[in-house]
Design an enzyme around this catalytic site. Structure first.
Site, PDB file in Angstrom:
ATOM      1  CG  PHE A  92       7.980   0.768  -1.566  1.00 15.90           C
ATOM      2  CD1 PHE A  92       8.549  -0.443  -1.942  1.00 15.90           C
ATOM      3  CD2 PHE A  92       8.585   1.503  -0.544  1.00 15.90           C
ATOM      4  CE1 PHE A  92       9.707  -0.911  -1.324  1.00 15.90           C
ATOM      5  CE2 PHE A  92       9.737   1.040   0.083  1.00 15.90           C
ATOM      6  CZ  PHE A  92      10.302  -0.173  -0.307  1.00 15.90           C
ATOM      7  CG  ASP A  94      -0.917  -0.536  -6.281  1.00 21.08           C
ATOM      8  OD1 ASP A  94      -2.028  -0.992  -6.616  1.00 21.08           O
ATOM      9  OD2 ASP A  94      -0.712   0.683  -6.152  1.00 21.08           O
ATOM     10  CG  PHE A 102       5.683   4.015   1.954  1.00 22.05           C
ATOM     11  CD1 PHE A 102       5.960   2.654   1.966  1.00 22.05           C
ATOM     12  CD2 PHE A 102       6.393   4.841   2.833  1.00 22.05           C
ATOM     13  CE1 PHE A 102       6.915   2.122   2.827  1.00 22.05           C
ATOM     14  CE2 PHE A 102       7.362   4.323   3.696  1.00 22.05           C
ATOM     15  CZ  PHE A 102       7.620   2.954   3.687  1.00 22.05           C
ATOM     16  CG  ASP A 103       0.294   4.159  -4.141  1.00 19.85           C
ATOM     17  OD1 ASP A 103      -0.374   5.191  -3.968  1.00 19.85           O
ATOM     18  OD2 ASP A 103      -0.162   3.132  -4.680  1.00 19.85           O
ATOM     19  N   GLY A 104      -0.247   4.836  -1.296  1.00 23.43           N
ATOM     20  CA  GLY A 104      -1.151   4.449  -0.207  1.00 23.43           C
ATOM     21  C   GLY A 104      -1.859   3.123  -0.442  1.00 23.43           C
TER      22      GLY A 104
END
Length: 360
Positions: A329, A331, A212-214
Site C-alpha cells: 500500500f 499513497d 505498508f508505506d508510512g
C-alpha cells in the site's frame, strides 16, 4: 351473554384446534428446515458475523483479470458485455491483482480454524461488484474453480457499492476503480486501487505478507505536508522536535491493527515462529533523521510491525522484490508504478496531500 362479553363466544377470533395444529406444524417445519440447514452447512465453516469478522471487500476486477471484458463494456456497452459474460460463463477467469492476496487470507483462515475452531474472528471475503446479476454465474464458476471461499456476493447492477460496504462493516475495500476507492476513503473506509504487477513473481503460499508505506497510509499526511510545503530540512527538524508526539492515524492503521490482532492469536498458541502473517513498513523516511517518531508512534498504538525498512529516499521497488508482499500500500503513484514495474502487486491509497501532486 357472559360468553359474548368475554370474547370467547363463537364470533371471537380464537384459533380453532385445526388452526392451532397447523401453526404447530409450521413451527415444526421451520425448526426442521433450520436443523436441516444447520447440518448441511456445518460441514463447512459458515461465514463469520460481520461484527466479529475482518471483512475484506474485493471487486470482481481486482479479484480476476477482466481487462478484455472491460474493453467490450467500454466499446460496445453493457448489453454486449453481459451477453459476452453469459456466453463465456464456463470459461474460467484468470487471476487478477487481488487474487493471491485473497488466497493468502484464506490460508490464514484455515490455520485459525485449526487453532480456534469456534472463533469467528477471521477474514471474511465479500465480492463487492457493480456487475449485473447475470454475470454472477461466471464469477461463481471461477471462484469454485480455484477453490476460494467467497460466500457473500453484492452485485449492485451499476450502482455504487459504498452503502453496502458500510452495512458489512468493511475493514478493507480493494477495487480496480479509482473513483469508487476515492468515494470509500471519503466515507472513512480503508480502501485502495489495485494494480497488476508487470512481471510474474512467486508468492508465499504459507504466509500472508503485507507491506505498508508510512505517511498518508498508516499515519496521517501531516509530515508529508511539511516536506511538500517547506522541504526536507524543515521536515527533519519538525520530526525531531516532535519525536515523542505520536503521529495521527492514517487510513490503513485499522487494517494493520486487524493483522496484529490475528498475529497475537497465533502467538498465544506458541506459533510466533510459524505465524502465517508478516507485516512490513517500507518508508522513504531516513532512520536517523525521522525514523524514531514512526517507531514510537507504532509503540504508542500498541502495534508491532515485523520489519521496518527506512529507505532514505531510495526507490522501493528493489526492496519489495526481496519482500515479495501479496500487497503493498502506498499513497504515491510514483512508488506504485515503480513497484509494479519490478513485479510487486501495489495498491494506491488516494489520501492526503500527495494526491494534489499526482499526475492526472
Amino acid at each position: 351473554a357472559t360468553d359474548t362479553m368475554s370474547g370467547s363466544g363463537p364470533e371471537a377470533p380464537q384459533p380453532s384446534d385445526a388452526e392451532e395444529a397447523r401453526l404447530q406444524e409450521a413451527e415444526q417445519d421451520w425448526a426442521a428446515a433450520k436443523a436441516f440447514y444447520d447440518n448441511l452447512v456445518s460441514k463447512k465453516p459458515r461465514p463469520p458475523k460481520p461484527q466479529h469478522a475482518i471483512t475484506v471487500a474485493v471487486s470482481s476486477r481486482a479479484l480476476f483479470d477482466l481487462v478484455e471484458e472491460r474493453r467490450i463494456y467500454e466499446e460496445q456497452g453493457v448489453e454486449k458485455y453481459v451477453e459476452y459474460q453469459q456466453n463465456n460463463e464456463n470459461v474460467t477467469l484468470k487471476p487478477g491483482p487481488a487474487f493471491y492476496f485473497v488466497k493468502a487470507l484464506e490460508h490464514v483462515n484455515a490455520r485459525l480454524l485449526e487453532l480456534y475452531p469456534d472463533d469467528e474472528e477471521r477474514f471474511d471475503i465479500v465480492l463487492m461488484t457493480n456487475n449485473h446479476a447475470q454475470v454472477g454465474v461466471r464469477l461463481i464458476n471461477s471462484i469454485n474453480h480455484y477453490g476460494l471461499t467467497i460466500e457473500r456476493f453484492c452485485m449492485t447492477g451499476g450502482k455504487s457499492p459504498i452503502g453496502y460496504l458500510t452495512a458489512y462493516l468493511t475493514n478493507l475495500y480493494l477495487s480496480a476503480d479509482s473513483e469508487k476507492v476515492q468515494e470509500a476513503i471519503e466515507a472513512g473506509i480503508a480502501s485502495a486501487t489495485m494494480f497488476t504487477a508487470n512481471k510474474d513473481v512467486p508468492y508465499s503460499d504459507t504466509q500472508l505478507r503485507v507491506a505498508f508505506d508510512g505517511d498518508a497510509v498508516l499515519f496521517s499526511d501531516e509530515s508529508e505536508q511539511i516536506v511538500k510545503e517547506h522541504g526536507l530540512d524543515r521536515f527533519f527538524e519538525h520530526e525531531q522536535l516532535n519525536e515523542n508526539k505520536p503521529l495521527a492515524q492514517g487510513p490503513l492503521k485499522g487494517f494493520l491493527e486487524d493483522l496484529g490482532k490475528l498475529q497475537k492469536k497465533f502467538y498465544a498458541k506458541n506459533e510466533r515462529l510459524n505465524c502465517p502473517i508478516r507485516t512490513f513498513l517500507v518508508t522513504a523516511r531516513s532512520a536517523a533523521s525521522s525514523g524514531a517518531r514512526v517507531l514510537k508512534t507504532l509503540r504508542s498504538w500498541g502495534l508491532e510491525i515485523d520489519e521496518a525498512l527506512f529507505l532514505a529516499g531510495a526507490p522501493k521497488g528493489p526492496i519489495l522484490v526481496k519482500i515479495r508482499p501479496h500487497i503493498f500500500f502506498d499513497d504515491q503513484m510514483f512508488h506504485v508504478e515503480g513497484a509494479q514495474k519490478l513485479g510487486t502487486i501495489a495498491a494506491h491509497v488516494p489520501y492526503g496531500i500527495a494526491q494534489k501532486y499526482q499526475k492526472s
